[in-house]
Scaffold this motif. Structure first.
Motif, mmCIF file in Angstrom:
data_model
loop_
_atom_site.group_PDB
_atom_site.id
_atom_site.type_symbol
_atom_site.label_atom_id
_atom_site.label_comp_id
_atom_site.label_asym_id
_atom_site.label_seq_id
_atom_site.Cartn_x
_atom_site.Cartn_y
_atom_site.Cartn_z
ATOM 1 N N THR A 76 0.854 -1.184 0.000
ATOM 2 C CA THR A 76 0.000 0.000 0.000
ATOM 3 C C THR A 76 0.893 1.238 0.000
ATOM 4 N N PRO A 77 0.332 2.420 -0.288
ATOM 5 C CA PRO A 77 1.141 3.635 -0.210
ATOM 6 C C PRO A 77 1.683 3.920 1.178
ATOM 7 N N PHE A 78 1.164 3.223 2.186
ATOM 8 C CA PHE A 78 1.543 3.484 3.571
ATOM 9 C C PHE A 78 2.421 2.387 4.159
ATOM 10 N N GLY A 79 2.800 1.411 3.340
ATOM 11 C CA GLY A 79 3.622 0.307 3.809
ATOM 12 C C GLY A 79 3.006 -1.020 3.417
ATOM 13 N N THR A 80 3.502 -2.093 4.017
ATOM 14 C CA THR A 80 3.052 -3.447 3.679
ATOM 15 C C THR A 80 2.194 -4.018 4.793
ATOM 16 N N ILE A 81 1.049 -4.568 4.392
ATOM 17 C CA ILE A 81 0.147 -5.243 5.324
ATOM 18 C C ILE A 81 0.135 -6.726 4.968
ATOM 19 N N PHE A 82 0.282 -7.579 5.966
ATOM 20 C CA PHE A 82 0.261 -9.020 5.743
ATOM 21 C C PHE A 82 -1.122 -9.565 6.113
ATOM 22 N N THR A 83 -1.698 -10.327 5.211
ATOM 23 C CA THR A 83 -3.040 -10.842 5.455
ATOM 24 C C THR A 83 -3.036 -11.838 6.614
ATOM 25 N N THR A 84 -4.173 -11.949 7.277
ATOM 26 C CA THR A 84 -4.269 -12.741 8.495
ATOM 27 C C THR A 84 -4.752 -14.162 8.224
ATOM 28 N N ASN A 85 -4.602 -14.980 9.220
ATOM 29 C CA ASN A 85 -5.015 -16.375 9.173
ATOM 30 C C ASN A 85 -6.524 -16.455 9.418
ATOM 31 N N ILE A 86 -7.276 -16.989 8.445
ATOM 32 C CA ILE A 86 -8.723 -17.123 8.631
ATOM 33 C C ILE A 86 -9.141 -18.598 8.630
ATOM 34 N N THR A 87 -8.195 -19.479 8.959
ATOM 35 C CA THR A 87 -8.569 -20.871 9.205
ATOM 36 C C THR A 87 -9.104 -20.969 10.632
ATOM 37 N N PRO A 88 -9.789 -22.064 10.991
ATOM 38 C CA PRO A 88 -10.342 -22.186 12.346
ATOM 39 C C PRO A 88 -9.334 -22.624 13.404
ATOM 40 N N ASP A 89 -8.074 -22.247 13.239
ATOM 41 C CA ASP A 89 -7.084 -22.530 14.280
ATOM 42 C C ASP A 89 -7.381 -21.639 15.488
ATOM 43 N N PRO A 90 -7.481 -22.188 16.699
ATOM 44 C CA PRO A 90 -7.871 -21.370 17.852
ATOM 45 C C PRO A 90 -6.790 -20.414 18.334
ATOM 46 N N GLN A 91 -5.513 -20.702 18.064
ATOM 47 C CA GLN A 91 -4.446 -19.825 18.538
ATOM 48 C C GLN A 91 -4.132 -18.688 17.554
ATOM 49 N N THR A 92 -4.028 -18.999 16.276
ATOM 50 C CA THR A 92 -3.557 -17.995 15.304
ATOM 51 C C THR A 92 -4.607 -17.640 14.257
ATOM 52 N N GLY A 93 -5.732 -18.343 14.247
ATOM 53 C CA GLY A 93 -6.769 -18.070 13.262
ATOM 54 C C GLY A 93 -8.030 -17.533 13.889
ATOM 55 N N ILE A 94 -9.187 -17.936 13.338
ATOM 56 C CA ILE A 94 -10.466 -17.430 13.837
ATOM 57 C C ILE A 94 -11.264 -18.553 14.514
ATOM 58 N N GLY A 95 -10.556 -19.549 15.015
ATOM 59 C CA GLY A 95 -11.222 -20.697 15.621
ATOM 60 C C GLY A 95 -12.068 -20.363 16.838
ATOM 61 N N THR A 96 -11.754 -19.264 17.553
ATOM 62 C CA THR A 96 -12.537 -18.899 18.735
ATOM 63 C C THR A 96 -13.507 -17.752 18.444
#
Length: 419
Positions: A76-96
């Motif tokens: 982006t013009p403001f820097g780099t954004i890294f997309t997030t984990n949207i799998t149902p992993d409870p620790q690093t994704g959207i599992g909870t």
């Protein structure tokens, strides 16, 4: 930092102060990760269609990562954004995440724990999705394979790391709520509008952005994404051969048109996702987009008269060695495959050479097209000067268009940016 960037951030800070009441959002309590068997198969099946409409896997899958696990860098013009984990992993994704938390993210751009999401996640469009579609998308994502992966930290300008500033941005650009039909239009037109403005979020790429990243009006007047120009979707009647609704529908689901060329760059994966959908979806999208067209005008008189003859001659020799085997009128791919001339490609007729340069450097991978369009990359075999000469030849001789300016500089800049 450029002066305009500071002015933009200052304006965003003022808007944030005005929106201070919305800057802090409450946490939605975590829930136990649902068992995939809890979701109805019909809902999961509908969700697969909706997630494909939104092209979710492309953005949320890195080049070497697992599907939906995130980690793809978005420039982006403001820097780099890294997309997030949207799998149902409870620790690093959207599992909870509960359905309520998932819905709030799509409607309002707020994560489960209450932090504001960056608008690289196009919630200003997803908010237009129906409650039923959001629920089905949730069912589909919650039945994917969990992946324990945390994306790298974002690399943004220091002031924008302060997420409450996004409250000001939302005050300016977010208008939450699902879309409603226009009663004077057909069901197909309304379906197309719903897909384009909602899950498809087409304006995110095909519109210009203002200094703080908001979509400028009018929408669909052309934009830029990841170093590629996204053409104006409202100007399809003013191409060398005007688009028809039928041609656009075929292009959307096959990534290729007999009179306009093949999808490349960021559009390639989009057509790959759309190829998985029923024809009625691409037909509806085409119906809506063709209704947005500016009237056809008499083409401006353009031609290669201003081209550097020596450069064009040198480019012709390079083209004969590197490109003519596939792209000359006599090539089997052209004569038997019914491929369009390069002179009809938007990459050749565009006001800027960027897309042609990107295609020569990166090629068109097999996976990007349901119609199996392929072109090998030439970044390793052609120098910047050689690519610039080929571009000069294609533009003048095949495209019959006025010469591009500063092509050599653009090749060098784009190769550097790609790295």
């Amino acid at each position: 930092m450029k002066r305009k960037a500071w002015i933009a951030i200052g304006a965003l800070a003022i808007a944030t102060i005005v929106a201070a009441g919305w800057a802090l959002e409450p946490e939605i309590k975590p829930v136990p990760t649902p068992n995939p068997s809890e979701f109805e198969p019909a809902s999961v099946s509908r969700g697969a269609r909706i997630v494909a409409q939104g092209d979710c896997m492309v953005c949320h899958t890195s080049a070497t990562g697992a599907p939906y696990a995130g980690g793809l860098p978005l420039r982006t013009p403001f820097g780099t954004i890294f997309t997030t984990n949207i799998t149902p992993d409870p620790q690093t994704g959207i599992g909870t995440w509960s359905l309520a938390a998932f819905t709030r993210a799509l409607r309002h751009g707020v994560a489960r724990d209450g932090h504001l999401l960056y608008p690289a996640f196009p919630y200003i469009h997803y908010t237009r999705m129906s409650t039923a579609d959001i629920s089905d998308a949730y069912a589909y994502l919650m039945t994917r394979t969990p992946v324990n992966y945390k994306a790298p930290d974002n690399e943004l300008l220091l002031p924008l790391r302060f997420r409450p500033m996004l409250a000001g941005w939302n005050l300016l650009y977010l208008h939450p709520g699902p879309a409603t039909d226009v009663q004077t239009q057909s069901a197909e037109w309304n379906r197309g509008r719903y897909l384009v403005d909602g899950a498809g979020h087409c304006a995110s790429c095909h519109s210009k952005l203002d200094p703080i990243g908001g979509e400028r009006s009018p929408a669909f007047s052309g934009g830029n994404i990841d170093g590629w120009d996204a053409p104006a979707l409202s100007n399809l009647l003013n191409t060398p051969k005007p688009w028809t609704r039928e041609q656009l529908a075929i292009y959307l689901r096959h990534g290729w048109s007999a009179e306009h060329g093949a999808a490349a760059g960021p559009m390639g994966p989009v057509t790959h996702s759309l190829s998985q959908l029923p024809d009625e979806d691409s037909n509806a999208i085409a119906t809506y987009i063709m209704s947005l067209q500016k009237p056809a005008t008499k083409p401006a008189t353009t031609g290669p008269a201003d081209a550097d003859v020596t450069r064009v001659r040198q480019g012709a020799a390079l083209f004969a060695g590197a490109c003519a085997g596939c792209h000359s009128p006599e090539a089997p791919m052209m004569s038997m495959g019914g491929r369009p001339s390069l002179g009809l490609s938007s990459a050749v007729t565009s006001d800027r050479p960027d897309n042609l340069i990107q295609i020569v450097l990166n090629g068109v991978p097999w996976k990007d097209s349901h119609h199996s369009t392929f072109m090998p990359p030439f970044a390793a075999s052609l120098s910047d000067a050689q690519i610039a000469l080929i571009a000069a030849y294609v533009r003048a001789d095949i495209g019959q268009r006025a010469a591009w300016k500063d092509v050599d500089q653009r090749v060098a800049a784009i190769r550097k940016e790609n790295k």
